[in-house]
Design a protein around this motif. Structure first.
Motif, PDB file in Angstrom:
ATOM      1  N   ASP A  51       0.843  -1.203   0.000  1.00 47.34           N
ATOM      2  CA  ASP A  51       0.000   0.000   0.000  1.00 47.34           C
ATOM      3  C   ASP A  51       0.878   1.253   0.000  1.00 47.34           C
ATOM      4  O   ASP A  51       1.022   1.931   1.027  1.00 47.34           O
ATOM      5  CB  ASP A  51      -0.914  -0.008   1.228  1.00 47.34           C
ATOM      6  CG  ASP A  51      -1.995   1.065   1.156  1.00 47.34           C
ATOM      7  OD1 ASP A  51      -1.981   1.905   0.235  1.00 47.34           O
ATOM      8  OD2 ASP A  51      -2.864   1.065   2.054  1.00 47.34           O
ATOM      9  N   LYS A  87       0.660   4.349  -1.159  1.00 44.90           N
ATOM     10  CA  LYS A  87       0.118   5.662  -0.797  1.00 44.90           C
ATOM     11  C   LYS A  87       0.013   5.823   0.716  1.00 44.90           C
ATOM     12  O   LYS A  87       0.404   6.856   1.262  1.00 44.90           O
ATOM     13  CB  LYS A  87      -1.249   5.885  -1.429  1.00 44.90           C
ATOM     14  CG  LYS A  87      -1.191   6.284  -2.875  1.00 44.90           C
ATOM     15  CD  LYS A  87      -2.568   6.650  -3.393  1.00 44.90           C
ATOM     16  CE  LYS A  87      -2.487   7.028  -4.856  1.00 44.90           C
ATOM     17  NZ  LYS A  87      -3.790   7.417  -5.390  1.00 44.90           N
ATOM     18  N   GLU A  91      -1.322   6.416  -9.416  1.00 41.49           N
ATOM     19  CA  GLU A  91      -1.082   5.098  -8.829  1.00 41.49           C
ATOM     20  C   GLU A  91       0.418   4.977  -8.571  1.00 41.49           C
ATOM     21  O   GLU A  91       1.231   5.157  -9.472  1.00 41.49           O
ATOM     22  CB  GLU A  91      -1.534   3.993  -9.784  1.00 41.49           C
ATOM     23  CG  GLU A  91      -1.270   2.608  -9.245  1.00 41.49           C
ATOM     24  CD  GLU A  91      -1.661   1.501 -10.225  1.00 41.49           C
ATOM     25  OE1 GLU A  91      -1.455   0.344  -9.875  1.00 41.49           O
ATOM     26  OE2 GLU A  91      -2.145   1.806 -11.334  1.00 41.49           O
ATOM     27  N   TYR A  92       0.786   4.684  -7.341  1.00 42.08           N
ATOM     28  CA  TYR A  92       2.186   4.540  -6.958  1.00 42.08           C
ATOM     29  C   TYR A  92       2.515   3.051  -6.899  1.00 42.08           C
ATOM     30  O   TYR A  92       1.802   2.279  -6.260  1.00 42.08           O
ATOM     31  CB  TYR A  92       2.451   5.182  -5.599  1.00 42.08           C
ATOM     32  CG  TYR A  92       2.261   6.687  -5.622  1.00 42.08           C
ATOM     33  CD1 TYR A  92       3.349   7.532  -5.792  1.00 42.08           C
ATOM     34  CD2 TYR A  92       0.995   7.265  -5.506  1.00 42.08           C
ATOM     35  CE1 TYR A  92       3.182   8.904  -5.831  1.00 42.08           C
ATOM     36  CE2 TYR A  92       0.817   8.637  -5.547  1.00 42.08           C
ATOM     37  CZ  TYR A  92       1.910   9.453  -5.715  1.00 42.08           C
ATOM     38  OH  TYR A  92       1.744  10.812  -5.759  1.00 42.08           O
ATOM     39  N   VAL A  93       3.597   2.664  -7.568  1.00 43.51           N
ATOM     40  CA  VAL A  93       4.009   1.269  -7.590  1.00 43.51           C
ATOM     41  C   VAL A  93       5.484   1.214  -7.217  1.00 43.51           C
ATOM     42  O   VAL A  93       6.315   1.901  -7.815  1.00 43.51           O
ATOM     43  CB  VAL A  93       3.809   0.634  -8.991  1.00 43.51           C
ATOM     44  CG1 VAL A  93       4.296  -0.799  -9.010  1.00 43.51           C
ATOM     45  CG2 VAL A  93       2.346   0.732  -9.418  1.00 43.51           C
TER      46      VAL A  93
END
Length: 106
Positions: A43, A45, A60-62
């Motif tokens: 998760d 964020k 979207e942060y990956v």
């Protein structure tokens, strides 16, 4: 106080230095704390926000973890600023490669 990843009007060099420090702190914490790393991968964020980094809700942060013998190379999106010169864009590109080079040479 939370920090935006990109701040309009903030000098590019200042932004690069701030982001580099923020991400270096995240990487160090991942190296030191497997639970933190697992949470970041699950998760991003929530973890970034907990670390005082303001995230963009529309992004979207990956995060991926290099595990030898596999190394990931990320080709980022080009800078969003329309007024950057080629030289400034190259500096932005170099900033990203500085984060991956230690994985390759260690």
């Amino acid at each position: 106080m939370p920090h935006n990843m990109l701040v309009p009007g903030e000098p590019l060099g200042t932004q690069k230095a701030r982001i580099r420090e923020q991400m270096a702190a995240i990487v160090l914490k991942c190296w030191q704390d497997p639970g933190f790393k697992a949470a970041l991968l699950a998760d991003p964020k929530a973890v970034l926000q907990a670390e005082g980094i303001q995230v963009n809700p529309g992004v979207e942060y990956v995060f991926v973890a290099d595990e030898m013998p596999r190394l990931h190379f990320i080709i980022p999106s080009p800078p969003v600023a329309q007024t950057l010169t080629r030289s400034e864009m190259l500096e932005v590109a170099r900033a990203g490669t500085q984060l991956i080079l230690p994985s390759i040479i260690c």
